[in-house]
Design an enzyme around this catalytic site. Structure first.
Site, short mmCIF file in Angstrom:
data_model
loop_
_atom_site.label_atom_id
_atom_site.label_comp_id
_atom_site.label_asym_id
_atom_site.label_seq_id
_atom_site.Cartn_x
_atom_site.Cartn_y
_atom_site.Cartn_z
N ASP B 104 0.85 -1.19 0.00
CA ASP B 104 0.00 0.00 0.00
C ASP B 104 0.89 1.24 0.00
OD1 ASP B 104 0.92 0.18 2.60
OD2 ASP B 104 -0.99 -0.29 3.53
N ASP B 278 -7.70 -7.51 0.36
CA ASP B 278 -6.78 -7.74 1.48
C ASP B 278 -7.51 -7.37 2.74
OD1 ASP B 278 -5.46 -5.16 3.02
OD2 ASP B 278 -6.40 -4.66 1.11
#
Lengths: 387, 387
Positions: B104, B278
């Site tokens: 991320d 996720d």
């Protein structure tokens, strides 16, 4: 004595059997046979305190070569409770360890962990450290609990004499332990396929140790433990006590040094004729970032490892030691990650089992002294140089 | 659309490739190809926050069928530091995960975890939650960090709009994210074998989502994520936003719903055309005693399991779910043992991967709706009856 073979000559009365395969000096290479499997000695027993060797899957423990683990009666009697474990099919099924299990009597941890404990001739009254509930642990109840757990090797309830201890109190304590040993044996009775070990007490006093060892042999046990060591007396005093205590024990039964210890203690004690050990050190130290290696102790929390791409020990056959970088292990400890404890418990138990396997092979080959010298040399040379 | 095949037609400009193998309704069965391996979609990515999927060995994560894990830029930039990871050969080598990794941008956790954060056009200034040291995270620095980590799929820095959010602030925030997306793309440049995903924002407003999706496609990314969901809006609102947002995204690139979610969210989102997920839920919930099963959620801390010798799910192919008793799992949680978290993280990640594999197979066979109905029925029927 190398090549001498001794066997328990009375296999008809019990399926427990100890065979002494080889000796090298005082060091002994043997095998304990039990219905659930055999134990190659000298043996180190990983400690499965509350029904689990901390941060390890049972398959991993077995994979390291451990033939037996230790379960703590104190922890299991409090939670989940011995009757509960029995109702669930016993400790082996409960913790998915189908191999032999040795249980302690609970006495040591009652004294070190519980609250408001009070010893009497009957036993030890105490309060749980978890919820304060009251218990009475007698020799009979300890044996009952160990039977409920289904333990393969059970220990008599004893009083572990503290250190230092004046001779008078040490003698009284040892005599109480002897009386409890007799009651334990009576409670145990005949349990084919299970074994009961006595525990020699007497602090650092040779005559007290002799009286304890003789008294226990009069009662008669399947094996004999040496208790009351590793309680602060230091390694030199421990060796001195082992020097006179081990020869007091029968040759044809296993000798178990309880709660020991560091790798160097294992070497010293095997050299003095000890066959079995247990200790929380590899797992507890592992959870705190300390590794045991052929280089000696390595503290992975130390900043010197932060940028080190090398593994803990490139020659180790344990993935935890050979496949992860020191920098990663250091990071995991700094970050407080589960994997830190998982990897270092694994690496340390591997090192302990490898050390025992090395000692067993050395005894078989009559080169125990050389093995001990080489091993100590590795520890003394210390860790690989920083990058 | 079942049987329709779409492929990225421009494989020469990048080794990243997405192939859409099958569709069933809006549900998509595809495959992402990267130099480090392929990712079967729909895919769930276990979260390896600080370079480790908590309480799991990397081999176990792979063994469950995970093709990719997620790493958190925020955690890794603070400790051990992106430059440190790069010096050690990158995140794959550092954490011993040679398969694809998605990182991320760090933005989400800067906003949720750091201290004294301040957003400006330039980026986000913040203080580490670990030691208070100061950082500035810009779109360019986030891409630099993700490059240093060696991430296979990198995410643009965005501002995750909180919920609820008035339309005015949601629009300003979305527009800032678009400008940051452009800067991220410029910073990323051309990195053969690595991919950069844009992130659609716009809160719950259809026109803002449309503007975000269009703006991102004008810039051009390898894949598109849907951000700003699972932030408190609830499952019905999430589905409503997905209903109009997913069709705004290209068919021939992967669609990633960030930070989601519960098993029912995965079913709902795949049904709406999402390809990647996720979430920390399987591991975090596992550490707290909550299991995800084909029966729905099971809380192993509940006293009903204390004497239950049955496994969590006798039909599971995961040893953690099929070979340990509920009583033992309950005991491990009560005793605070490492093995509790190790087993339930394993069982939960297994269930998530099995759910994804089931969805993939169902899409291939054109029976996704039936699979979803059957799966929900199992959850609704609930856990096996107490003994």
């Amino acid at each position: 004595m190398s090549g001498q073979k001794l066997e328990n000559k009375d296999p008809m009365t019990s399926k427990f059997k100890f065979s002494l395969h080889e000796t090298d000096g005082l060091a002994r290479r043997g095998e304990i046979s039990l219905p659930r499997g055999s134990i190659q000695t000298p043996a180190f027993m990983p400690v499965g305190t509350a029904g689990t060797v901390k941060a390890m899957y049972p398959e991993q423990v077995r994979g390291l070569g451990a033939d037996i683990v230790l379960g703590n009666t104190y922890h299991l009697m409090l939670r989940p409770g011995a009757e509960q474990v029995a109702a669930l099919g016993g400790l082996h099924r409960f913790m998915r360890w189908p191999h032999p299990i040795l249980t302690d009597s609970g006495g040591f941890q009652v004294m070190s962990l519980s609250k408001l404990r009070k010893i009497s001739e009957d036993g030890v009254a105490f309060q749980s450290h978890i919820d304060g509930s009251k218990y009475l642990l007698t020799p009979e109840r300890s044996i009952e609990i160990q039977g409920l757990l289904g333990s393969d090797i059970q220990m008599v309830l004893d009083e572990c004499t503290p250190f230092p201890c004046e001779k008078g109190p040490a003698e009284s304590s040892m005599e109480l332990s002897l009386r409890w040993a007799k009651r334990s044996k009576d409670a145990f009775g005949e349990r084919p396929g299970q074994a009961l070990f006595g525990i020699v007490q007497g602090s650092v006093y040779e005559d007290l140790r002799a009286a304890s060892a003789a008294g226990l042999q009069d009662i008669g046990f399947d094996g004999y433990a040496i208790g009351g060591l590793a309680v602060g007396e230091g390694p030199e005093e421990m060796k001195r006590v082992l020097d006179f205590t081990a020869p007091m024990l029968p040759e044809n039964t296993p000798r178990y040094l309880m709660g020991v210890g560091r790798p160097e203690d294992l070497l010293s004690a095997v050299a003095r004729g000890v066959d079995m050990f247990d200790c929380v050190m590899p797992t507890r130290s592992g959870r705190h970032g300390q590794a045991f290696t052929r280089y000696g102790k390595v503290n992975l929390r130390n900043a010197r490892h932060a940028a080190d791409p090398r593994p803990l020990d490139e020659r180790s056959t344990c993935p935890a030691a050979s496949e992860y970088s020191r920098a990663y292990l250091h990071h995991l400890f700094r970050a407080g990650e589960y994997l830190a404890s998982m990897l270092l418990s694994w690496a340390n138990l591997h090192y302990y089992q490898e050390l025992m396997a090395g000692m067993r092979a050395a005894i078989e080959q009559g080169r125990f002294a050389e093995f001990a010298t080489q091993t100590r040399k590795g520890w003394e040379e210390g860790d690989i140089a920083p990058l």
